[in-house]
Each structure stands twice: as C-alpha cells, then as structure tokens.
Design an enzyme around this catalytic site. Structure first.
Site, short mmCIF file in Angstrom:
data_model
loop_
_atom_site.label_atom_id
_atom_site.label_comp_id
_atom_site.label_asym_id
_atom_site.label_seq_id
_atom_site.Cartn_x
_atom_site.Cartn_y
_atom_site.Cartn_z
N ALA A 23 42.28 -26.41 30.99
CA ALA A 23 43.60 -27.04 31.09
C ALA A 23 44.52 -26.30 30.13
O ALA A 23 44.07 -25.60 29.22
CB ALA A 23 43.49 -28.51 30.72
N GLU A 72 35.00 -27.43 34.83
CA GLU A 72 34.97 -28.76 35.46
C GLU A 72 35.52 -28.73 36.88
O GLU A 72 34.98 -29.36 37.79
CB GLU A 72 35.74 -29.76 34.58
CG GLU A 72 35.02 -30.02 33.27
CD GLU A 72 35.87 -30.77 32.25
OE1 GLU A 72 37.03 -30.37 32.02
OE2 GLU A 72 35.38 -31.76 31.69
N GLU A 127 35.59 -27.27 24.53
CA GLU A 127 36.55 -28.24 23.99
C GLU A 127 36.25 -28.62 22.56
O GLU A 127 37.15 -28.93 21.77
CB GLU A 127 36.55 -29.52 24.86
CG GLU A 127 37.18 -29.36 26.24
CD GLU A 127 36.22 -28.88 27.31
OE1 GLU A 127 35.14 -28.34 26.96
OE2 GLU A 127 36.55 -29.02 28.50
N1 DAK Z 1 45.66 -22.84 27.83
C1 DAK Z 1 46.80 -22.17 27.63
N2 DAK Z 1 46.85 -20.83 27.48
C2 DAK Z 1 45.70 -20.14 27.53
C3 DAK Z 1 44.45 -20.79 27.74
C4 DAK Z 1 44.45 -22.22 27.90
N3 DAK Z 1 43.34 -22.92 28.17
N4 DAK Z 1 43.48 -19.85 27.73
C5 DAK Z 1 44.11 -18.67 27.54
N5 DAK Z 1 45.44 -18.84 27.42
C6 DAK Z 1 46.46 -17.83 27.21
C7 DAK Z 1 46.44 -17.31 25.78
O1 DAK Z 1 47.13 -18.16 24.92
C8 DAK Z 1 47.11 -15.96 25.95
O2 DAK Z 1 48.51 -16.17 26.07
P1 DAK Z 1 49.56 -15.27 25.21
O3 DAK Z 1 49.13 -15.37 23.80
O4 DAK Z 1 49.37 -13.87 25.78
O5 DAK Z 1 50.88 -15.87 25.52
C9 DAK Z 1 46.63 -15.50 27.31
O6 DAK Z 1 46.18 -16.68 27.99
C10 DAK Z 1 45.43 -14.55 27.22
O7 DAK Z 1 44.45 -15.18 26.43
P2 DAK Z 1 43.75 -14.46 25.17
O8 DAK Z 1 44.68 -13.50 24.52
O9 DAK Z 1 43.19 -15.53 24.32
O10 DAK Z 1 42.60 -13.64 25.91
P3 DAK Z 1 41.21 -13.16 25.34
O11 DAK Z 1 40.63 -12.28 26.37
O12 DAK Z 1 41.35 -12.65 23.94
O13 DAK Z 1 40.32 -14.49 25.21
C11 DAK Z 1 39.44 -16.61 26.04
C12 DAK Z 1 39.92 -15.16 26.38
C13 DAK Z 1 39.14 -17.31 27.36
C14 DAK Z 1 38.12 -16.51 25.24
C15 DAK Z 1 40.51 -17.35 25.21
O14 DAK Z 1 41.76 -17.22 25.87
C16 DAK Z 1 40.21 -18.81 25.03
O15 DAK Z 1 39.37 -19.19 24.21
N6 DAK Z 1 40.93 -19.67 25.77
C17 DAK Z 1 40.84 -21.12 25.63
C18 DAK Z 1 39.57 -21.65 26.27
C19 DAK Z 1 39.45 -23.16 26.08
O16 DAK Z 1 39.37 -23.66 24.92
N7 DAK Z 1 39.43 -23.94 27.16
C20 DAK Z 1 39.32 -25.38 27.13
C21 DAK Z 1 40.71 -26.00 27.11
S1 DAK Z 1 40.68 -27.79 27.04
C22 DAK Z 1 41.21 -33.84 31.99
C23 DAK Z 1 41.25 -32.71 32.75
C24 DAK Z 1 41.00 -31.48 32.17
C25 DAK Z 1 40.75 -31.37 30.83
C26 DAK Z 1 40.71 -32.50 30.07
C27 DAK Z 1 40.96 -33.75 30.64
N8 DAK Z 1 41.43 -35.12 32.59
C28 DAK Z 1 41.43 -35.23 34.06
C29 DAK Z 1 41.56 -36.30 31.78
C30 DAK Z 1 40.50 -30.03 30.28
C31 DAK Z 1 40.62 -29.66 29.01
C32 DAK Z 1 40.45 -28.24 28.66
O17 DAK Z 1 40.19 -27.41 29.50
#
Ligand code: DAK
Length: 258
Positions: free
Chosen positions: A65, A112, A132
């Site tokens: 997300a 998910e 998360e």
């Molecule tokens: N959200 C927003 N932006 C994101 C992102 C995300 N999840 N993942 C990556 N980006 C963005 C980065 O901020 C970056 O943007 P700029 O800085 O260039 O503006 C761009 O994408 C490229 O990312 P990186 O520079 O970080 O790229 P790398 O190759 O270095 O790293 C990575 C890739 C996948 C390891 C890293 O980007 C990363 O760790 N991303 C976050 C992964 C994460 O934590 N995902 C979980 C998010 S929480 C629900 C429904 C859904 C959810 C909850 C509740 N309900 C129905 C109630 C879901 C929650 C989640 O998913």
C-alpha cells in the site's frame, strides 16, 4: 474508460490489468485500488471474458500500500473511514478466475493482493514478503491469515515477525505460488495459462472456483456436500451435455457458456 494507474487490455477472452505506477514500484494508492476495482467489475460484467490476469512490471508487482499516502493517518481516520477496506475487496468478490502474475517485489499489500487472487504464477525474479513490522505496523489486508493458510504457522510467523522476503523458488516449495516461470518467457506463459482457462465453460470455471474457496471456509464433510451439490447442478448446464457429447463423438466441445 481512461485509467491513470493501471493499463487494461483484453486478449480474446482474457482480461489483463497491469498495475502501472512504476515510479513508486506500483504502490497501491487509494486511486489505483479504486481503478482496479472498476476494471475488475467491468470484466466481471463482460460475458466475453472468462479469465483475468493482474500483473505489474519486471521490477514490481506491487511494493505494498502507498506508505506516503497513509503515514499521517490517525487512528480515528482509519477507524471511522474504515481505511482502505472497500476498495481492497474487489478481487475477493470476483467470480471469474483471477491469476496474479508476479515479477519482482510483491510486498505487504502487494503480497496480500496476490494472495487474494485464485493462484499466483511467479517469475523467477519474484520476491514475496510482509515487511509491515519494519514500519511499526502489521499486515492489514489478510497477510497474517492467508500466509498462515498457504505456508503453515511456522513460516507465516517467521515472515511476518522478521519482515524478510522470500524468493520465487522458496515460495513455490512452500505452496505460496503454483509455478515459477523463467523471466524471459513469463508473460507469454501466463497468457497461455489464462487462455487455457478461458477456453473452458464459464459456469464450470465459476463452480470450481466456488468449491475450492469453500474448502478454506468449512469442514471437510460440509465442503464435500457443497461440491456434490455443485456437481449435480453442473448437469443442468448445456455445456455439460456438449462436453460429454463431444467426448463421445471424439471432437472438440463448443461451449456456449450456459
Ligand atoms: N509506498 C509508497 N512509495 C513506495 C513504496 C510504498 N509501499 N515502495 C516504494 N516506494 C517508492 C519509494 O519511496 C521510491 O520513491 P522516490 O523516493 O523515488 O520518490 C520509489 O518507490 C522506488 O523505491 P526505492 O528507491 O525504495 O527502491 P529500492 O529498489 O531501493 O527498494 C524496496 C525497493 C521494495 C525494497 C523498497 O522500496 C521498500 O522497502 N518499499 C516499501 C515496502 C513495504 O514496506 N511495503 C509494505 C507497505 S505497508 C489494508 C490494505 C493494505 C495494507 C494494509 C491494510 N486494509 C484493507 C485495511 C497494506 C499495507 C502495506 O502494504
């Protein structure tokens, strides 16, 4: 309909949705999820479509997300607005088969979303995870529940508690994905599988889907009874008559999807 965050195509009887926010690794913003819901609803209504594929790009299916969109939400915002619930449920209500075609990252909500689909085909570049916990939260779209059903308690716990990622080969071995495909043939093979499904009788496909999903929700005896009733009702379809007649006459069946 013009979409900003997804690309929608039809290939014969296959509906294809490509998540398309490459600059954010296909982070699943509210707007993207609304568009995905609309595209799925349109495919669901379209009688010519018999299978659906959701995919991303080579680097990411979806990295979760949109963290930037949700970072300032308060508990009251999340609770009173039932934060990102309704627009996350479209895949689950889809009655036609939906394949997740995963290359690169499928993290958090991306993992998910893939698990909400009927099965996952993974490129050898795919990486799955529920990171998360690194953000001080926990999976919120079924990660703790679906991973546990698919992988068992031990691996699901480890994934959710450490936030580590799992590569395609381990995901296949553990039962998260149905098949790993070499990246250079990935979409070709995905579409071949989707076309193969779409070549069947639609009511039969829908009944299969309902029965398999029922297995996760009920006891074995109730599930068997449900399957028996669906099996009996398949004899009310024109396609059952056609399928069995075609077999006996040594020809290919011509479904009319009724
Ligand atoms: N959200 C927003 N932006 C994101 C992102 C995300 N999840 N993942 C990556 N980006 C963005 C980065 O901020 C970056 O943007 P700029 O800085 O260039 O503006 C761009 O994408 C490229 O990312 P990186 O520079 O970080 O790229 P790398 O190759 O270095 O790293 C990575 C890739 C996948 C390891 C890293 O980007 C990363 O760790 N991303 C976050 C992964 C994460 O934590 N995902 C979980 C998010 S929480 C629900 C429904 C859904 C959810 C909850 C509740 N309900 C129905 C109630 C879901 C929650 C989640 O998913």
């Amino acid at each position: 309909m013009p979409y900003k965050n997804i690309i929608v195509e039809t290939h014969d009887s296959v509906g294809l949705v490509q998540l398309n926010r490459p600059e954010a690794l296909n982070a699943l913003s509210t707007e993207l999820m609304m568009e995905l819901g609309e595209a799925l609803a349109a495919f669901e209504k379209d009688i010519a479509i018999r299978s659906i594929v959701i995919t991303g790009n080579e680097k990411a299916f979806a990295a979760g997300a949109d963290i930037k969109e949700m970072k300032d939400k308060t508990y009251m915002d999340a609770y009173t607005q039932d934060f990102i619930t309704s627009n996350w449920e479209a895949v689950m209500t889809c009655r036609k088969p939906v394949i997740a075609a995963v290359s690169g990252y499928a993290l958090g909500g991306g993992c998910e979303l893939a698990m909400m689909c009927d099965f996952i085909l993974a490129s050898d570049t795919a990486q799955f995870g529920q990171p998360e916990v690194n953000l001080g939260i926990l999976p919120g779209a079924g990660g703790t529940q679906r991973l546990t059903r698919l992988l068992g308690k031990s691996k699901a716990m480890e994934m959710c508690l450490t936030g580590r990622t799992m590569k395609a080969e381990e995901a296949e071995r553990s039962g998260l994905v149905s098949r790993v495909i070499e990246s250079d043939q990935f979409m070709e093979e995905v579409m071949k599988t989707a076309r193969k499904i779409a070549s069947k009788s639609l009511p039969a496909l829908m009944m299969v889907k309902e029965c398999v999903n029922r297995a996760l929700e009920t006891s074995l005896s109730e599930g068997l009874l449900f399957e028996r009733r669906q099996f009996h009702s398949s004899f009310a379809t024109q396609d059952q008559k056609e399928g069995m007649a075609a077999f006996a006459e040594k020809r290919k069946p011509e479904w009319n999807h009724k």
